[in-house]
Motif scaffolding. Sequence first.
Motif, PDB file in Angstrom:
ATOM      1  N   SER A   1       0.898  -1.179   0.001  1.00  0.00           N
ATOM      2  CA  SER A   1      -0.032   0.108  -0.006  1.00  0.00           C
ATOM      3  C   SER A   1       0.944   1.282  -0.173  1.00  0.00           C
ATOM      4  O   SER A   1       0.771   2.197  -0.433  1.00  0.00           O
ATOM      5  CB  SER A   1      -0.872  -0.118   1.150  1.00  0.00           C
ATOM      6  N   LEU A   2       1.884   1.150   1.035  1.00  0.00           N
ATOM      7  CA  LEU A   2       2.710   2.424   0.847  1.00  0.00           C
ATOM      8  C   LEU A   2       3.442   2.574  -0.670  1.00  0.00           C
ATOM      9  O   LEU A   2       3.690   3.643  -0.883  1.00  0.00           O
ATOM     10  CB  LEU A   2       3.939   2.191   1.983  1.00  0.00           C
ATOM     11  N   GLU A   3       3.871   1.463  -1.312  1.00  0.00           N
ATOM     12  CA  GLU A   3       4.540   1.833  -2.531  1.00  0.00           C
ATOM     13  C   GLU A   3       3.431   2.147  -3.400  1.00  0.00           C
ATOM     14  O   GLU A   3       3.812   3.091  -4.215  1.00  0.00           O
ATOM     15  CB  GLU A   3       5.037   0.171  -2.893  1.00  0.00           C
ATOM     16  N   HIS A   4       2.033   1.908  -3.479  1.00  0.00           N
ATOM     17  CA  HIS A   4       1.223   2.624  -4.279  1.00  0.00           C
ATOM     18  C   HIS A   4       0.888   3.987  -3.954  1.00  0.00           C
ATOM     19  O   HIS A   4       0.783   4.803  -5.036  1.00  0.00           O
ATOM     20  CB  HIS A   4      -0.139   1.711  -4.080  1.00  0.00           C
ATOM     21  N   VAL A   5       0.833   4.335  -2.669  1.00  0.00           N
ATOM     22  CA  VAL A   5       0.827   5.757  -2.325  1.00  0.00           C
ATOM     23  C   VAL A   5       1.953   6.523  -3.010  1.00  0.00           C
ATOM     24  O   VAL A   5       1.861   7.661  -3.344  1.00  0.00           O
ATOM     25  CB  VAL A   5       0.801   5.930  -0.866  1.00  0.00           C
ATOM     26  N   GLU A   6       3.414   5.966  -2.850  1.00  0.00           N
ATOM     27  CA  GLU A   6       4.403   6.594  -3.329  1.00  0.00           C
ATOM     28  C   GLU A   6       4.251   6.658  -5.101  1.00  0.00           C
ATOM     29  O   GLU A   6       4.512   7.894  -5.554  1.00  0.00           O
ATOM     30  CB  GLU A   6       5.591   5.838  -3.301  1.00  0.00           C
ATOM     31  N   ARG A   7       3.771   5.778  -5.727  1.00  0.00           N
ATOM     32  CA  ARG A   7       3.602   5.942  -7.170  1.00  0.00           C
ATOM     33  C   ARG A   7       2.409   6.967  -7.467  1.00  0.00           C
ATOM     34  O   ARG A   7       2.701   7.622  -8.538  1.00  0.00           O
ATOM     35  CB  ARG A   7       3.013   4.685  -7.718  1.00  0.00           C
ATOM     36  N   VAL A   8       1.425   6.917  -6.635  1.00  0.00           N
ATOM     37  CA  VAL A   8       0.486   8.104  -7.147  1.00  0.00           C
ATOM     38  C   VAL A   8       0.965   9.448  -6.781  1.00  0.00           C
ATOM     39  O   VAL A   8       0.572  10.188  -7.569  1.00  0.00           O
ATOM     40  CB  VAL A   8      -0.776   7.770  -6.142  1.00  0.00           C
ATOM     41  N   ARG A   9       1.702   9.590  -5.492  1.00  0.00           N
ATOM     42  CA  ARG A   9       2.141  10.944  -5.431  1.00  0.00           C
ATOM     43  C   ARG A   9       3.167  11.244  -6.507  1.00  0.00           C
ATOM     44  O   ARG A   9       3.303  12.476  -6.690  1.00  0.00           O
ATOM     45  CB  ARG A   9       2.871  10.609  -3.894  1.00  0.00           C
ATOM     46  N   ALA A  10       3.708  10.406  -6.741  1.00  0.00           N
ATOM     47  CA  ALA A  10       5.035  10.761  -7.882  1.00  0.00           C
ATOM     48  C   ALA A  10       4.176  11.098  -9.360  1.00  0.00           C
ATOM     49  O   ALA A  10       4.590  11.826 -10.120  1.00  0.00           O
ATOM     50  CB  ALA A  10       5.867   9.467  -8.158  1.00  0.00           C
TER      51      ALA A  10
END
Length: 190
Positions: free
Chosen positions: A159-168
Amino acid sequence: MITKEHDDEIRGWFAGRLPGDLFEGAPEVTADREEITVVGGIPAPDLAGSASPAERQAAAEGRLQEFRERTRERRMAVARDAERRFGRKVSWGAECDGVSALFTHVAAPVMTRLRQPERRVLDTLVAAGVARSRSDALAWCVRLVRRHTDDWLTELRDSLEHVERVRAQGPDVTHAREADAAPDTTDEQN
């Protein structure tokens, strides 16, 4: 935060940099902010089919020690390169016939503030002889949680990796703040 792309880069670099005959197959490479740990399999010693479990255990432990001494210079050369590239220490370990050993590892201090109920848990573990100190008791608790929550932690990391991708993929945060702070120059009609 360590992202999946960064983990992939580290694993890929080690796959290319490690001598091909160091481990049997691909080693497990894990990383956090302080350390990269590389653990690979090594061949089991040849034993008679009738070897006892104690004999197998001792033979595997001996093989692990032999591997550690024999490969020290090669592993240290790889570690120096990795430490320059990734800015963290490299720790090593091996697995032989079901026996695992970490040769080196970082024990990073972690500060925490605990309220009395949490401190009492740690003090109980110390009083019961499970741990020598509050620090050891806290490490014991973390290991226990890790053992029982691998699935949950994996899902959380994903989930944290998904948040990082969306934030980027989103707008540049600094430009958005500047736009919000700019005065409104439109004329209001009343």
